[in-house]
Design a protein around this motif. Structure first.
Motif, PDB file in Angstrom:
ATOM      1  N   GLY A 202      62.966   8.555   0.085  1.00 38.22           N
ATOM      2  CA  GLY A 202      62.847   8.733  -1.361  1.00 38.22           C
ATOM      3  C   GLY A 202      64.090   9.331  -1.981  1.00 38.22           C
ATOM      4  N   VAL A 203      64.662  10.335  -1.327  1.00 46.37           N
ATOM      5  CA  VAL A 203      65.885  10.964  -1.836  1.00 46.37           C
ATOM      6  C   VAL A 203      67.049   9.983  -1.780  1.00 46.37           C
ATOM      7  CG1 VAL A 203      67.571  12.788  -1.399  1.00 46.37           C
ATOM      8  CG2 VAL A 203      65.137  13.307  -1.310  1.00 46.37           C
ATOM      9  N   ALA A 204      67.144   9.232  -0.700  1.00 50.62           N
ATOM     10  CA  ALA A 204      68.212   8.230  -0.589  1.00 50.62           C
ATOM     11  C   ALA A 204      68.073   7.177  -1.683  1.00 50.62           C
ATOM     12  CB  ALA A 204      68.176   7.571   0.787  1.00 50.62           C
ATOM     13  N   GLY A 205      66.842   6.769  -1.965  1.00 50.41           N
ATOM     14  CA  GLY A 205      66.612   5.797  -3.038  1.00 50.41           C
ATOM     15  C   GLY A 205      67.002   6.336  -4.395  1.00 50.41           C
ATOM     16  N   LEU A 206      66.672   7.599  -4.652  1.00 46.92           N
ATOM     17  CA  LEU A 206      67.051   8.207  -5.934  1.00 46.92           C
ATOM     18  C   LEU A 206      68.562   8.315  -6.086  1.00 46.92           C
ATOM     19  CD1 LEU A 206      64.424  11.059  -6.356  1.00 46.92           C
ATOM     20  CD2 LEU A 206      64.669   9.026  -7.771  1.00 46.92           C
ATOM     21  N   VAL A 207      69.231   8.725  -5.033  1.00 49.18           N
ATOM     22  CA  VAL A 207      70.692   8.862  -5.086  1.00 49.18           C
ATOM     23  C   VAL A 207      71.350   7.504  -5.261  1.00 49.18           C
ATOM     24  CG1 VAL A 207      72.735   9.506  -3.738  1.00 49.18           C
ATOM     25  CG2 VAL A 207      70.744  11.020  -3.803  1.00 49.18           C
ATOM     26  N   LEU A 208      70.926   6.536  -4.469  1.00 51.70           N
ATOM     27  CA  LEU A 208      71.519   5.201  -4.550  1.00 51.70           C
ATOM     28  C   LEU A 208      71.264   4.545  -5.901  1.00 51.70           C
ATOM     29  CD1 LEU A 208      73.079   3.038  -3.015  1.00 51.70           C
ATOM     30  CD2 LEU A 208      70.908   2.151  -2.196  1.00 51.70           C
ATOM     31  N   SER A 209      70.046   4.656  -6.399  1.00 54.14           N
ATOM     32  CA  SER A 209      69.742   4.046  -7.698  1.00 54.14           C
ATOM     33  C   SER A 209      70.476   4.753  -8.823  1.00 54.14           C
ATOM     34  CB  SER A 209      68.236   4.040  -7.953  1.00 54.14           C
ATOM     35  OG  SER A 209      67.750   5.361  -8.069  1.00 54.14           O
ATOM     36  N   SER A 210      70.674   6.056  -8.707  1.00 52.64           N
ATOM     37  CA  SER A 210      71.433   6.786  -9.728  1.00 52.64           C
ATOM     38  C   SER A 210      72.878   6.321  -9.776  1.00 52.64           C
ATOM     39  CB  SER A 210      71.382   8.291  -9.454  1.00 52.64           C
ATOM     40  OG  SER A 210      70.073   8.761  -9.541  1.00 52.64           O
ATOM     41  N   ILE A 211      73.465   6.133  -8.612  1.00 53.16           N
ATOM     42  CA  ILE A 211      74.854   5.657  -8.555  1.00 53.16           C
ATOM     43  C   ILE A 211      74.957   4.250  -9.129  1.00 53.16           C
ATOM     44  CG2 ILE A 211      76.701   4.964  -6.978  1.00 53.16           C
ATOM     45  CD1 ILE A 211      75.817   7.319  -5.184  1.00 53.16           C
ATOM     46  N   ILE A 212      74.025   3.379  -8.769  1.00 50.44           N
ATOM     47  CA  ILE A 212      74.047   1.999  -9.275  1.00 50.44           C
ATOM     48  C   ILE A 212      73.878   1.975 -10.787  1.00 50.44           C
ATOM     49  CG2 ILE A 212      72.763  -0.185  -9.301  1.00 50.44           C
ATOM     50  CD1 ILE A 212      72.229   0.304  -6.292  1.00 50.44           C
ATOM     51  N   LEU A 213      72.927   2.747 -11.302  1.00 49.02           N
ATOM     52  CA  LEU A 213      72.701   2.772 -12.751  1.00 49.02           C
ATOM     53  C   LEU A 213      73.893   3.358 -13.495  1.00 49.02           C
ATOM     54  CD1 LEU A 213      68.935   3.780 -12.910  1.00 49.02           C
ATOM     55  CD2 LEU A 213      69.939   1.582 -13.526  1.00 49.02           C
ATOM     56  N   LEU A 214      74.519   4.372 -12.923  1.00 50.48           N
ATOM     57  CA  LEU A 214      75.700   4.969 -13.545  1.00 50.48           C
ATOM     58  C   LEU A 214      76.837   3.958 -13.624  1.00 50.48           C
ATOM     59  CD1 LEU A 214      77.037   7.579 -14.645  1.00 50.48           C
ATOM     60  CD2 LEU A 214      77.822   7.965 -12.311  1.00 50.48           C
ATOM     61  N   LEU A 215      77.090   3.248 -12.524  1.00 48.95           N
ATOM     62  CA  LEU A 215      78.154   2.248 -12.528  1.00 48.95           C
ATOM     63  C   LEU A 215      77.825   1.078 -13.448  1.00 48.95           C
ATOM     64  CD1 LEU A 215      79.072   2.193  -8.745  1.00 48.95           C
ATOM     65  CD2 LEU A 215      80.384   3.178 -10.619  1.00 48.95           C
ATOM     66  N   TRP A 216      76.552   0.693 -13.501  1.00 57.18           N
ATOM     67  CA  TRP A 216      76.129  -0.394 -14.376  1.00 57.18           C
ATOM     68  C   TRP A 216      76.339  -0.007 -15.834  1.00 57.18           C
ATOM     69  CZ3 TRP A 216      70.350  -2.212 -14.851  1.00 57.18           C
ATOM     70  CH2 TRP A 216      70.286  -3.356 -15.629  1.00 57.18           C
ATOM     71  N   ARG A 217      75.970   1.221 -16.155  1.00 55.50           N
ATOM     72  CA  ARG A 217      76.111   1.704 -17.526  1.00 55.50           C
ATOM     73  C   ARG A 217      77.581   1.814 -17.919  1.00 55.50           C
ATOM     74  NH1 ARG A 217      73.906   1.466 -22.269  1.00 55.50           N
ATOM     75  NH2 ARG A 217      74.306   3.297 -23.502  1.00 55.50           N
ATOM     76  N   ALA A 218      78.423   2.179 -16.950  1.00 57.88           N
ATOM     77  CA  ALA A 218      79.851   2.295 -17.211  1.00 57.88           C
ATOM     78  C   ALA A 218      80.543   0.942 -17.330  1.00 57.88           C
ATOM     79  CB  ALA A 218      80.536   3.117 -16.114  1.00 57.88           C
ATOM     80  N   GLY A 219      79.844  -0.104 -16.897  1.00 57.40           N
ATOM     81  CA  GLY A 219      80.399  -1.442 -17.025  1.00 57.40           C
ATOM     82  C   GLY A 219      81.200  -1.898 -15.835  1.00 57.40           C
ATOM     83  N   LEU A 220      81.021  -1.251 -14.723  1.00 59.12           N
ATOM     84  CA  LEU A 220      81.779  -1.636 -13.523  1.00 59.12           C
ATOM     85  C   LEU A 220      80.986  -2.596 -12.668  1.00 59.12           C
ATOM     86  CD1 LEU A 220      83.271   1.795 -12.558  1.00 59.12           C
ATOM     87  CD2 LEU A 220      84.383  -0.049 -13.749  1.00 59.12           C
TER      88      LEU A 220
END
Length: 70
Positions: A52-70
Motif C-alpha cells: 500500500g505504501v509503495a502504491g501511494l508513493v509510486l502513484s504520487s510520483i506519477i501524478l506529480l510528473l503528469w501534472r507537471a507535463g513530463l
C-alpha cells in the motif's frame, strides 16, 4: 525606407492562437488520484502495508510528473 512597429497586429496574432487542448481534464485527474489513494489505503488496512505504501508513493510520483507535463 521607414519601418513602423504595429503592436496592435502583433497582439491580434498572439490572441488568435489558442493553446492546444489536451485529452485529460483536471476532474479526471482528481478521480484517478482519489481511487488510487482509496485502493492503497484499503491495502494498508488489510495488512498489506508495504504494498500500500509503495502504491501511494509510486502513484504520487506519477501524478506529480503528469501534472507537471513530463
Amino acid at each position: 525606407m521607414r519601418a513602423e512597429d504595429d503592436f496592435g497586429l502583433w497582439e491580434r496574432e498572439l490572441r488568435a492562437r489558442s493553446p492546444e487542448v489536451e485529452g485529460s481534464s483536471p476532474r479526471g485527474l482528481v478521480v484517478v488520484a482519489a481511487l488510487t489513494a482509496a485502493g492503497c489505503t484499503a491495502l494498508i488496512t488489510t495488512g498489506q502495508t508495504p504494498l500500500g505504501v509503495a502504491g501511494l508513493v509510486l502513484s504520487s510520483i506519477i501524478l506529480l510528473l503528469w501534472r507537471a507535463g513530463l
